[in-house]
Design an enzyme around this catalytic site. Structure first.
Site, short mmCIF file in Angstrom:
data_model
loop_
_atom_site.label_atom_id
_atom_site.label_comp_id
_atom_site.label_asym_id
_atom_site.label_seq_id
_atom_site.Cartn_x
_atom_site.Cartn_y
_atom_site.Cartn_z
N ASN A 134 0.86 -1.18 0.00
CA ASN A 134 0.00 0.00 0.00
C ASN A 134 0.90 1.24 0.00
OD1 ASN A 134 0.77 0.58 2.72
ND2 ASN A 134 -0.86 -0.77 3.48
N MET A 135 0.30 2.41 -0.09
CA MET A 135 1.10 3.63 -0.24
C MET A 135 1.98 3.88 0.98
SD MET A 135 1.55 5.71 -2.67
CE MET A 135 2.22 7.32 -3.07
N GLU A 176 3.26 1.62 3.00
CA GLU A 176 4.37 0.67 2.95
C GLU A 176 5.39 1.07 1.89
OE1 GLU A 176 1.77 -3.26 4.36
OE2 GLU A 176 1.92 -2.70 2.24
N ASP A 232 -6.21 -8.15 1.51
CA ASP A 232 -6.30 -9.60 1.26
C ASP A 232 -7.17 -9.88 0.03
OD1 ASP A 232 -4.81 -9.98 3.55
OD2 ASP A 232 -6.55 -10.38 4.83
#
Length: 478
Positions: free
Chosen positions: A193-194, A196, A262
């Site tokens: 994600n952004m 991370e 997920d």
């Protein structure tokens, strides 16, 4: 868009499995022992979480799934395995004496979480020989591998698993964790994600800067592709030597983002395993995410829901965009030889006149951009009491029309600056304007484009609709 056939694919999921436990009950008083509510528990529910939730998402799509993970040798591992077997998932847990199965206990009342208690001890230092042996033995019978990393220790050495998978020519899709992605070197695709992504690559200053950093990461890790999920800004796929592929978020309402990552990786991986292209797989993953965030709690997406959503979107890469994202999308469209049409307006209460006008505008080219006045801009133009609908709702409704590809907000009185930056092939305005009066028209003409005036449908306007509603309310009160 046709839905892939997931029933013939086999996916091997490896990662941090956990049990999400919910205790729910009524709260009517405060404890005399401490200033905390007393919850009278009357319901308990166990849900598989982490990599186990990825496996359930795959199973819900009809895929055959094998799940490998590490647990304690305890009753919670039994409960987790029982729930997973109910979904038809083939579980192979490495049970470790002296460890707890990772469990997150949430105490709930009136749909609010009052307390969360985590029972966990990292498996990072546990010998992975058994897990790696099971992985190697299972590889040949599967089409694709998912590594679901929640930093609980099961994937302390993902490089070895990636090496084994590559030796068998199996694609490896990774949901990463942590600030060091070097351990995923050689994976087929990773899906940070952004938050991370920026934790690893640093702050992002612009869309172009994001592209540069993403390409750098792909090169450094020898990735086939990188998919960055961006919450309300959708997701962007980066592949070496190709233009980035941006997908705006499709969700109209967001209730709960729990487990959305997920759902993304499971749908993406299932589509890849079924033979879909990376771009088409991302389209399906984006649609699946839009469905699951509209549900409460950790949820899954069925093939029926996905098929309905796929049938509703003629332009899978369309939707609400920022100006920077729009500029990149338009550049890619022009490189493909597509004719870009642009119009603008307030579109406060969408009506039949708007729809027929936008349908006519769309027929003038291959892609239609609608620039929408922000709330402050509408109020400056129309006066107090307007807009009736805030800009996010107006844009969401427009993005749902089959004629519209991209929707972008602008805050100025006119969209001249925005149009001059985009330079569409065709600029369209509705009403009785002269070409020289249309904001941005001169810039489009000087660039070799065309400016057209289309007439609105007679007898239909937002102002007229508002006046009718006010009159009807006044009549009802008299």
């Amino acid at each position: 868009m046709a839905l892939p056939n997931f029933s013939q694919i086999k996916v091997l999921v490896v990662g941090d499995v956990m049990l999400d436990r919910y205790w729910s009950g009524a709260t009517a008083r405060v404890s005399p022992e401490a200033p905390v509510p007393v919850v009278n528990i009357n319901d308990a529910e166990d849900r598989p979480g982490g990599a186990a939730n990825v496996a359930i998402n795959l199973s819900s799509l009809g895929a055959k799934v094998t799940l490998l993970g590490m647990t304690g040798n305890d009753a919670n591992a039994d409960a987790l395995e029982k729930r997973l077997l109910g979904y038809g998932i083939d579980c192979h847990f490495s049970r470790c004496d002296g460890f707890d199965t990772i469990t997150k206990l949430r105490v709930m009342s009136r749909n609010q979480q009052l307390l969360r208690m985590d029972f966990e001890r990292s498996f990072a230092d546990v010998d992975k020989a058994s897990l790696e042996s099971q992985f190697a033995a299972a590889l040949a019978d599967h089409d694709l591998v998912i590594l679901s990393d929640y930093a609980k220790g099961a994937l302390s050495n993902p490089a070895r698993l990636i090496e084994l998978a590559k030796a068998e020519n199996k694609p490896v899709v990774v949901d990463p964790k942590g600030t060091d992605f070097k351990k995923y070197h050689g994976a087929t695709l990773i899906t940070p994600n952004m938050a991370e992504f920026t934790a690893v690559m640093g702050d992002v200053n612009s869309e172009q800067h994001l592209v540069e950093l993403a390409n750098m990461l792909c090169s450094d890790l020898a990735l086939d592709a990188l998919l960055v999920t961006r919450s309300e800004q959708g997701m962007t796929l980066f592949t070496p030597d190709e233009t980035e592929f941006h997908l705006p978020a499709k969700a109209k309402e967001v209730f709960d983002v729990t487990g959305a990552g997920d759902t993304v990786i499971s749908t993406l991986a299932a589509c890849i395993a079924a033979g879909e292209s990376l771009q088409q797989s991302c389209v399906m993953a984006n649609l699946a995410a839009s469905i699951v965030v509209g549900k409460l709690g950790t949820s899954t997406v069925t093939t029926t829901e996905l098929a309905v959503a796929a049938g509703q979107h003629n332009h899978p890469d369309g939707g609400v965009m920022t100006e920077e994202q729009l500029a990149l999308a338009v550049s890619a469209a022009k490189q493909r030889g597509e004719k870009v049409v642009m119009t603008n307006g307030c579109f406060d209460i969408l009506h039949a006149g708007h729809v027929s006008y936008l349908d006519a505008a769309a027929k003038l080219g291959d892609r239609l951009i609608v620039a929408v006045n922000t709330d402050a801009s509408v109020q400056a133009l129309k006066g107090p009491g307007r807009p009736v609908n805030p800009v996010q709702r107006r844009m969401a409704v427009l993005a749902g029309l089959s004629a519209v590809d991209w929707v972008v907000p602008f805050s100025e009185e006119t969209p001249q600056r925005l149009i001059a930056g985009i330079l569409p092939d065709v600029l369209v305005k509705g009403g009785d304007y002269k070409v020289e009066e249309i904001a941005g028209g001169m810039e489009v003409l000087e660039n070799g484009g065309v400016v057209k005036v289309l007439h609105f449908e007679e007898g239909v306007s937002t102002t007229g609709i508002i006046e009718t509603i006010v009159k009807q309310q006044s009549y009802g009160k008299s």
